[in-house]
Write a protein that holds these residues in place. Structure first.
Motif, PDB file in Angstrom:
ATOM      1  N   ILE A 101       0.837  -1.205   0.000  1.00 10.92           N
ATOM      2  CA  ILE A 101       0.000   0.000   0.000  1.00 10.92           C
ATOM      3  C   ILE A 101       0.870   1.253   0.000  1.00 10.92           C
ATOM      4  CG2 ILE A 101      -1.596   1.360   1.432  1.00 10.92           C
ATOM      5  CD1 ILE A 101      -2.843  -1.374   2.282  1.00 10.92           C
ATOM      6  N   ILE A 102       1.869   1.283   0.854  1.00  7.19           N
ATOM      7  CA  ILE A 102       2.758   2.447   0.935  1.00  7.19           C
ATOM      8  C   ILE A 102       3.530   2.617  -0.371  1.00  7.19           C
ATOM      9  CG2 ILE A 102       4.795   3.383   2.128  1.00  7.19           C
ATOM     10  CD1 ILE A 102       3.603   2.031   4.713  1.00  7.19           C
ATOM     11  N   GLN A 103       3.985   1.516  -0.965  1.00 11.37           N
ATOM     12  CA  GLN A 103       4.683   1.571  -2.248  1.00 11.37           C
ATOM     13  C   GLN A 103       3.784   2.172  -3.326  1.00 11.37           C
ATOM     14  OE1 GLN A 103       7.915   0.872  -2.981  1.00 11.37           O
ATOM     15  NE2 GLN A 103       7.559   1.484  -5.092  1.00 11.37           N
ATOM     16  N   LYS A 104       2.525   1.752  -3.363  1.00 15.80           N
ATOM     17  CA  LYS A 104       1.579   2.273  -4.355  1.00 15.80           C
ATOM     18  C   LYS A 104       1.333   3.763  -4.141  1.00 15.80           C
ATOM     19  CE  LYS A 104      -1.420   2.140  -7.672  1.00 15.80           C
ATOM     20  NZ  LYS A 104      -0.900   2.397  -9.013  1.00 15.80           N
ATOM     21  N   MET A 105       1.214   4.188  -2.893  1.00 13.45           N
ATOM     22  CA  MET A 105       1.015   5.625  -2.631  1.00 13.45           C
ATOM     23  C   MET A 105       2.224   6.426  -3.102  1.00 13.45           C
ATOM     24  SD  MET A 105      -1.141   5.941   0.941  1.00 13.45           S
ATOM     25  CE  MET A 105       0.164   5.359   1.992  1.00 13.45           C
ATOM     26  N   TYR A 106       3.414   5.879  -2.927  1.00  8.60           N
ATOM     27  CA  TYR A 106       4.628   6.553  -3.405  1.00  8.60           C
ATOM     28  C   TYR A 106       4.645   6.597  -4.935  1.00  8.60           C
ATOM     29  CZ  TYR A 106       9.450   7.375  -4.722  1.00  8.60           C
ATOM     30  OH  TYR A 106      10.570   7.862  -5.332  1.00  8.60           O
ATOM     31  N   GLU A 107       4.365   5.467  -5.578  1.00 12.32           N
ATOM     32  CA  GLU A 107       4.375   5.413  -7.048  1.00 12.32           C
ATOM     33  C   GLU A 107       3.360   6.381  -7.658  1.00 12.32           C
ATOM     34  OE1 GLU A 107       3.670   1.305  -7.969  1.00 12.32           O
ATOM     35  OE2 GLU A 107       5.694   0.703  -7.378  1.00 12.32           O
ATOM     36  N   ASP A 108       2.226   6.570  -6.983  1.00 13.09           N
ATOM     37  CA  ASP A 108       1.184   7.474  -7.483  1.00 13.09           C
ATOM     38  C   ASP A 108       1.358   8.903  -6.974  1.00 13.09           C
ATOM     39  OD1 ASP A 108       0.173   5.343  -8.841  1.00 13.09           O
ATOM     40  OD2 ASP A 108      -1.700   5.209  -7.722  1.00 13.09           O
ATOM     41  N   GLU A 109       2.514   9.171  -6.361  1.00 11.37           N
ATOM     42  CA  GLU A 109       2.886  10.507  -5.885  1.00 11.37           C
ATOM     43  C   GLU A 109       1.907  11.075  -4.865  1.00 11.37           C
ATOM     44  OE1 GLU A 109       3.589  12.808  -9.431  1.00 11.37           O
ATOM     45  OE2 GLU A 109       5.366  11.629  -9.934  1.00 11.37           O
ATOM     46  N   ILE A 110       1.323  10.183  -4.069  1.00 15.63           N
ATOM     47  CA  ILE A 110       0.466  10.602  -2.965  1.00 15.63           C
ATOM     48  C   ILE A 110       1.350  11.005  -1.786  1.00 15.63           C
ATOM     49  CG2 ILE A 110      -1.321   9.845  -1.329  1.00 15.63           C
ATOM     50  CD1 ILE A 110      -2.341  10.025  -4.225  1.00 15.63           C
ATOM     51  N   ILE A 111       2.475  10.308  -1.647  1.00 12.54           N
ATOM     52  CA  ILE A 111       3.443  10.611  -0.599  1.00 12.54           C
ATOM     53  C   ILE A 111       4.829  10.723  -1.221  1.00 12.54           C
ATOM     54  CG2 ILE A 111       2.136   9.535   1.290  1.00 12.54           C
ATOM     55  CD1 ILE A 111       3.933   7.041   0.971  1.00 12.54           C
ATOM     56  N   THR A 112       5.720  11.391  -0.524  1.00 13.53           N
ATOM     57  CA  THR A 112       7.109  11.502  -0.982  1.00 13.53           C
ATOM     58  C   THR A 112       7.886  10.274  -0.529  1.00 13.53           C
ATOM     59  OG1 THR A 112       7.865  12.585   1.046  1.00 13.53           O
ATOM     60  CG2 THR A 112       7.003  14.032  -0.729  1.00 13.53           C
ATOM     61  N   ARG A 113       9.071  10.135  -1.037  1.00 11.43           N
ATOM     62  CA  ARG A 113       9.942   9.028  -0.629  1.00 11.43           C
ATOM     63  C   ARG A 113      10.209   9.102   0.876  1.00 11.43           C
ATOM     64  NH1 ARG A 113      13.411   5.526  -2.693  1.00 11.43           N
ATOM     65  NH2 ARG A 113      14.051   6.309  -4.695  1.00 11.43           N
ATOM     66  N   ASN A 114      10.481  10.299   1.377  1.00 15.95           N
ATOM     67  CA  ASN A 114      10.759  10.467   2.801  1.00 15.95           C
ATOM     68  C   ASN A 114       9.544  10.094   3.651  1.00 15.95           C
ATOM     69  OD1 ASN A 114      12.521  11.239   4.935  1.00 15.95           O
ATOM     70  ND2 ASN A 114      11.380  13.157   5.136  1.00 15.95           N
ATOM     71  N   GLU A 115       8.365  10.545   3.248  1.00 16.00           N
ATOM     72  CA  GLU A 115       7.146  10.177   3.978  1.00 16.00           C
ATOM     73  C   GLU A 115       6.940   8.667   3.960  1.00 16.00           C
ATOM     74  OE1 GLU A 115       4.421  14.171   3.184  1.00 16.00           O
ATOM     75  OE2 GLU A 115       4.501  12.582   1.668  1.00 16.00           O
ATOM     76  N   GLY A 116       7.159   8.052   2.816  1.00 14.21           N
ATOM     77  CA  GLY A 116       7.022   6.599   2.704  1.00 14.21           C
ATOM     78  C   GLY A 116       7.984   5.868   3.616  1.00 14.21           C
ATOM     79  N   ASN A 117       9.224   6.327   3.653  1.00 17.37           N
ATOM     80  CA  ASN A 117      10.212   5.682   4.515  1.00 17.37           C
ATOM     81  C   ASN A 117       9.848   5.836   5.996  1.00 17.37           C
ATOM     82  OD1 ASN A 117      11.856   4.596   2.527  1.00 17.37           O
ATOM     83  ND2 ASN A 117      13.046   6.477   2.318  1.00 17.37           N
ATOM     84  N   LEU A 118       9.332   7.003   6.365  1.00 23.00           N
ATOM     85  CA  LEU A 118       8.884   7.195   7.748  1.00 23.00           C
ATOM     86  C   LEU A 118       7.715   6.268   8.077  1.00 23.00           C
ATOM     87  CD1 LEU A 118       9.102  11.093   7.981  1.00 23.00           C
ATOM     88  CD2 LEU A 118      10.556   9.424   9.161  1.00 23.00           C
ATOM     89  N   MET A 119       6.779   6.142   7.142  1.00 24.49           N
ATOM     90  CA  MET A 119       5.640   5.252   7.346  1.00 24.49           C
ATOM     91  C   MET A 119       6.111   3.806   7.485  1.00 24.49           C
ATOM     92  SD  MET A 119       2.984   6.993   4.646  1.00 24.49           S
ATOM     93  CE  MET A 119       1.512   6.045   5.022  1.00 24.49           C
ATOM     94  N   LEU A 120       7.037   3.403   6.622  1.00 22.08           N
ATOM     95  CA  LEU A 120       7.568   2.034   6.683  1.00 22.08           C
ATOM     96  C   LEU A 120       8.236   1.767   8.029  1.00 22.08           C
ATOM     97  CD1 LEU A 120       9.030   1.629   3.092  1.00 22.08           C
ATOM     98  CD2 LEU A 120       6.990   0.508   4.037  1.00 22.08           C
TER      99      LEU A 120
END
Length: 155
Positions: A101-120
């Motif tokens: 889910i987090i990967q898909k949000m990153y790929e669709d530019e819903i979140i930034t790489r940094n936000e995704g890494n924090l979420m992970l």
């Protein structure tokens, strides 16, 4: 050829076709012949790598004229996307599905790489694995992230 490599090849082949089309229909037996594998290998790839969490819907019709239809999910706006993601899980969420889910949000530019890494980091087994309710905590945390992202979108 190992199963892992065959699965990767099948996934890459399907994704390559989907680059030029929003929807494809494939036949299990034809794909199995193409990759010299059993039809269940095709099912495995479809069921594990073309999920709604990864941005695809799959429809399957069995029988003589059977097919597998794979459609890229196209959502009209960020809020609608976040609402749809929120409906994907109930009270528990595995680390694997949360990652998708987090990967898909990153790929669709819903979140930034940094936000995704924090979420992970926040939903990782290393952090939540100390609890017997790890999957429940992960679902609550991801739901809170989605709610906050949705709130930000409404401004």
């Amino acid at each position: 050829m190992s199963n892992h490599n065959t699965s990767d090849l099948i996934e890459a082949y399907i994704k390559n076709i989907l680059e030029n089309s929003e929807m494809i229909e494939i036949r299990r037996a034809e794909m199995a012949d193409l990759f010299n594998c059993v039809p269940s290998q095709i099912n495995y790839v479809i069921n594990t790598r073309f999920t709604i969490q990864r941005g695809y819907t799959v429809e399957s019709k069995r029988g003589g004229g059977g097919y597998i239809r794979i459609v890229k999910v196209q959502l009209s706006d960020k809020r609608h996307f976040l609402e749809r993601i929120n409906q994907l899980f109930d009270h528990e969420l595995s680390e694997k599905n949360a990652l998708a889910i987090i990967q898909k949000m990153y790929e669709d530019e819903i979140i930034t790489r940094n936000e995704g890494n924090l979420m992970l980091s926040a939903i990782s087994k290393n952090v939540l694995g100390i609890s017997s309710k790890e999957d429940e905590l992960r679902a609550q945390i991801l739901r809170a992230f989605l709610e906050r992202l949705s709130y930000e979108e409404r401004k």
